[in-house]
Design an enzyme around this catalytic site. Structure first.
Site, PDB file in Angstrom:
ATOM      1  N   GLY A  23       5.308 -26.133  39.618  1.00  0.00           N
ATOM      2  CA  GLY A  23       5.475 -27.488  40.152  1.00  0.00           C
ATOM      3  C   GLY A  23       6.626 -27.536  41.140  1.00  0.00           C
ATOM      4  O   GLY A  23       7.670 -26.949  40.901  1.00  0.00           O
ATOM      5  N   ARG A  84      -0.403 -22.693  41.686  1.00  0.00           N
ATOM      6  CA  ARG A  84      -0.606 -22.135  40.353  1.00  0.00           C
ATOM      7  C   ARG A  84      -1.629 -21.022  40.549  1.00  0.00           C
ATOM      8  O   ARG A  84      -2.631 -21.193  41.241  1.00  0.00           O
ATOM      9  CB  ARG A  84      -1.079 -23.221  39.405  1.00  0.00           C
ATOM     10  CG  ARG A  84       0.013 -24.303  39.287  1.00  0.00           C
ATOM     11  CD  ARG A  84       0.132 -24.843  37.912  1.00  0.00           C
ATOM     12  NE  ARG A  84       1.466 -25.359  37.638  1.00  0.00           N
ATOM     13  CZ  ARG A  84       1.936 -26.552  38.013  1.00  0.00           C
ATOM     14  NH1 ARG A  84       1.183 -27.367  38.722  1.00  0.00           N
ATOM     15  NH2 ARG A  84       3.142 -26.932  37.681  1.00  0.00           N
ATOM     16  N   ASP A 115       9.508 -22.280  33.897  1.00  0.00           N
ATOM     17  CA  ASP A 115       9.331 -21.351  32.798  1.00  0.00           C
ATOM     18  C   ASP A 115       8.093 -20.449  32.963  1.00  0.00           C
ATOM     19  O   ASP A 115       8.154 -19.236  32.745  1.00  0.00           O
ATOM     20  CB  ASP A 115       9.166 -22.208  31.529  1.00  0.00           C
ATOM     21  CG  ASP A 115       9.544 -21.443  30.301  1.00  0.00           C
ATOM     22  OD1 ASP A 115      10.634 -20.863  30.298  1.00  0.00           O
ATOM     23  OD2 ASP A 115       8.719 -21.419  29.368  1.00  0.00           O
ATOM     24  N   THR A 137      12.813 -27.026  38.259  1.00  0.00           N
ATOM     25  CA  THR A 137      11.766 -27.907  37.761  1.00  0.00           C
ATOM     26  C   THR A 137      12.413 -29.236  37.421  1.00  0.00           C
ATOM     27  O   THR A 137      13.533 -29.256  36.886  1.00  0.00           O
ATOM     28  CB  THR A 137      11.050 -27.354  36.509  1.00  0.00           C
ATOM     29  OG1 THR A 137      10.360 -28.437  35.852  1.00  0.00           O
ATOM     30  CG2 THR A 137      11.995 -26.735  35.499  1.00  0.00           C
ATOM     31  N   ASP A 139      11.717 -31.064  35.100  1.00  0.00           N
ATOM     32  CA  ASP A 139      11.692 -31.302  33.646  1.00  0.00           C
ATOM     33  C   ASP A 139      12.961 -30.871  32.907  1.00  0.00           C
ATOM     34  O   ASP A 139      13.154 -31.255  31.758  1.00  0.00           O
ATOM     35  CB  ASP A 139      10.500 -30.565  33.020  1.00  0.00           C
ATOM     36  CG  ASP A 139       9.182 -31.222  33.380  1.00  0.00           C
ATOM     37  OD1 ASP A 139       9.202 -32.385  33.803  1.00  0.00           O
ATOM     38  OD2 ASP A 139       8.133 -30.570  33.227  1.00  0.00           O
ATOM     39  N   ASP A 141      13.505 -28.183  31.449  1.00  0.00           N
ATOM     40  CA  ASP A 141      13.054 -27.655  30.150  1.00  0.00           C
ATOM     41  C   ASP A 141      13.113 -26.124  30.069  1.00  0.00           C
ATOM     42  O   ASP A 141      12.363 -25.515  29.307  1.00  0.00           O
ATOM     43  CB  ASP A 141      11.618 -28.146  29.857  1.00  0.00           C
ATOM     44  CG  ASP A 141      10.623 -27.644  30.894  1.00  0.00           C
ATOM     45  OD1 ASP A 141      11.047 -27.134  31.955  1.00  0.00           O
ATOM     46  OD2 ASP A 141       9.409 -27.766  30.648  1.00  0.00           O
ATOM     47  N   MET A 181       7.527 -38.323  33.727  1.00  0.00           N
ATOM     48  CA  MET A 181       7.022 -36.942  33.590  1.00  0.00           C
ATOM     49  C   MET A 181       7.731 -36.187  32.478  1.00  0.00           C
ATOM     50  O   MET A 181       8.836 -36.536  32.063  1.00  0.00           O
ATOM     51  CB  MET A 181       7.138 -36.197  34.900  1.00  0.00           C
ATOM     52  CG  MET A 181       5.926 -36.426  35.784  1.00  0.00           C
ATOM     53  SD  MET A 181       5.901 -35.326  37.203  1.00  0.00           S
ATOM     54  CE  MET A 181       4.196 -35.533  37.715  1.00  0.00           C
ATOM     55  N   ARG A 183       5.691 -32.926  30.373  1.00  0.00           N
ATOM     56  CA  ARG A 183       4.503 -32.608  29.567  1.00  0.00           C
ATOM     57  C   ARG A 183       4.909 -32.153  28.166  1.00  0.00           C
ATOM     58  O   ARG A 183       4.318 -32.542  27.199  1.00  0.00           O
ATOM     59  CB  ARG A 183       3.676 -31.535  30.283  1.00  0.00           C
ATOM     60  CG  ARG A 183       2.304 -31.404  29.727  1.00  0.00           C
ATOM     61  CD  ARG A 183       1.288 -30.881  30.702  1.00  0.00           C
ATOM     62  NE  ARG A 183       1.803 -29.873  31.636  1.00  0.00           N
ATOM     63  CZ  ARG A 183       1.198 -29.548  32.761  1.00  0.00           C
ATOM     64  NH1 ARG A 183       0.072 -30.146  33.080  1.00  0.00           N
ATOM     65  NH2 ARG A 183       1.674 -28.624  33.549  1.00  0.00           N
ATOM     66  N   GLU A 235       5.482 -38.321  29.328  1.00  0.00           N
ATOM     67  CA  GLU A 235       4.076 -37.973  29.611  1.00  0.00           C
ATOM     68  C   GLU A 235       3.407 -37.191  28.476  1.00  0.00           C
ATOM     69  O   GLU A 235       2.263 -37.450  28.114  1.00  0.00           O
ATOM     70  CB  GLU A 235       4.084 -37.141  30.895  1.00  0.00           C
ATOM     71  CG  GLU A 235       2.787 -36.571  31.344  1.00  0.00           C
ATOM     72  CD  GLU A 235       3.005 -35.506  32.436  1.00  0.00           C
ATOM     73  OE1 GLU A 235       4.164 -35.197  32.792  1.00  0.00           O
ATOM     74  OE2 GLU A 235       1.993 -34.985  32.921  1.00  0.00           O
ATOM     75  N   ARG A 265       8.390 -36.144  41.576  1.00  0.00           N
ATOM     76  CA  ARG A 265       8.594 -34.764  42.044  1.00  0.00           C
ATOM     77  C   ARG A 265       9.051 -34.708  43.500  1.00  0.00           C
ATOM     78  O   ARG A 265       9.496 -33.658  43.952  1.00  0.00           O
ATOM     79  CB  ARG A 265       7.278 -33.975  41.895  1.00  0.00           C
ATOM     80  CG  ARG A 265       6.934 -33.649  40.460  1.00  0.00           C
ATOM     81  CD  ARG A 265       6.742 -32.158  40.229  1.00  0.00           C
ATOM     82  NE  ARG A 265       5.643 -31.584  40.936  1.00  0.00           N
ATOM     83  CZ  ARG A 265       4.501 -31.170  40.365  1.00  0.00           C
ATOM     84  NH1 ARG A 265       4.332 -31.306  39.072  1.00  0.00           N
ATOM     85  NH2 ARG A 265       3.567 -30.615  41.073  1.00  0.00           N
TER      86      ARG A 265
END
Ligand code: ADP
Ligand code: F6P
Length: 332
Positions: A23, A84, A115, A137, A139, A141, A181, A183, A235, A265
């Site tokens: 992303g 991707r 990741d 990212t 996120d 994460d 956002m 996931r 999300e 994003r």
């Protein structure tokens, strides 16, 4: 290390590739700019690989110079583009990637991504490629680092959107359910719940019960005289529209749902993201110049360090319990 000194380092990579993968995140361009400029400063040739692992497989790459990255620092997205690449998740795909890197005589590849991209990088390392990861990212994460490029910009985008939604919620005495956002991770949701004083925040990391975690806080607030409410849903929890319907049915309060989506994003990166991207990228080329192999750059206690890629991918991180407590206590 100066460009002259690099000539004396044994086994150093001379030509590096750089790609953005997964992303997109605001600040990827700032990271690319700093990889190119600090890489050239340290004596490397730098090749930009378009569209992540897809471009590696097809040999879609070109030599970059100091001017190739002019005027990109302020731009969201990634000028190299991203993709991707399902083929790269197979052993054959990774081997093909390695062979293509040999065709272009790449001694190392810098992977700017999340990741998943780092798992691809680890596979590439296993077949003999030197890889360095830069975490990017929205996120936040990635377990091995306190911070990922793009997170701060996304937080500010969400904060601005919720501030506006709140104006309407206040004026009409409504409840607004906002999906942000994330996931698998609730970092954006949690920070924004504190920043926007949300009455409830539902995270993918925690089981939730609508009565206990949403309805009760809303009714509690109403009984204390409040008449507009913000509920933030990450999300990954899913069912945002259904949750909004249920809030309205159970409480009788007019409730709407907003899914913020991809605006989170995009956009020009904040100062924090530009600086983090620049310093992480400088660390990446420093590590390469020192002849180190297979590292992920990480922010730890406000310093940038390099962690072995296997070790980095085995780390875990979780939401800060103090932040969870703050999001609940301060919304009362
Ligand atoms: P992100 O890097 O943002 O987490 P993805 O999870 O979509 O994004 O991963 C980006 C790309 O990295 C994938 O399309 C794939 O090419 C590669 N990738 C992801 N997971 C793996 C894996 N387990 N093994 C090998 N490659 C992977
Ligand atoms: O960049 C991270 C992220 O925004 C996640 O929060 C989200 O689930 C995912 O990417 C969606 O990305 P895409 O729609 O490009 O697969």
């Amino acid at each position: 290390m100066s460009a002259e000194n690099i000539e004396n380092v044994v086994g150093r990579p001379k030509r590096i590739g750089v790609l953005t993968s997964g992303g997109d995140a605001p600040g990827m361009n700032a990271a690319l700019r700093a990889v190119v400029r600090s890489g050239i400063y340290r004596g490397f040739e730098v090749y930009g690989i378009r569209k992540g692992y897809e471009g590696l497989l097809s040999g879609d790459m070109y030599e970059m110079n100091l001017r190739s990255v002019s005027d990109i620092m302020n731009r969201g997205g990634t000028i190299l583009q991203t993709a991707r690449c399902p083929e790269f998740m197979t052993q054959e795909g990774v081997l093909r990637g390695y062979r293509m890197a040999q065709v272009f005589k790449l001694d190392a590849i810098v992977i700017i991504g999340g990741d998943g991209s780092f798992r691809g990088a680890r596979d590439l390392a296993k077949v003999g490629m030197n890889v360095i990861g830069i975490p990017a990212t929205i996120d936040n994460d990635i377990s091995s680092t306190d911070y990922t490029i793009g997170f701060d910009t996304a937080l500010n985008t969400v904060k601005d959107a919720i501030d506006k939604i709140k104006d309407t919620a206040y004026s009409h005495e409504r409840c607004s359910v906002v999906e942000v956002m994330g996931r698998g991770a609730g970092y954006i949701a949690l920070s924004c719940a504190i920043a926007d004083g949300a009455e409830a925040c539902i995270l993918p990391e925690q089981h939730f019960d609508i009565n206990t975690d949403i309805i009760k806080p809303i009714i509690g607030c109403r009984n204390r005289g409040k008449h507009h409410y913000i509920v933030i849903i990450a999300e990954g929890v899913g069912g945002t529209i259904e949750i909004a319907k249920q809030i309205e049915e159970i409480t009788g309060i007019s409730t709407n749902a907003t899914i913020l989506g991809y605006q989170q994003r995009g956009g020009s990166p904040t100062v924090k993201d530009r600086v983090a991207a620049s310093l992480m990228a400088m660390k990446a080329t420093e590590v390469l110049a020192a002849g180190e192999r297979n590292k992920i750059i990480a922010e730890k206690n406000e310093k940038y360090i390099a962690i072995d890629i296997d070790e980095a991918l085995n780390m875990t991180k979780s939401l800060d319990p103090d932040m969870i407590e703050a999001s609940k206590m301060l919304s009362l």
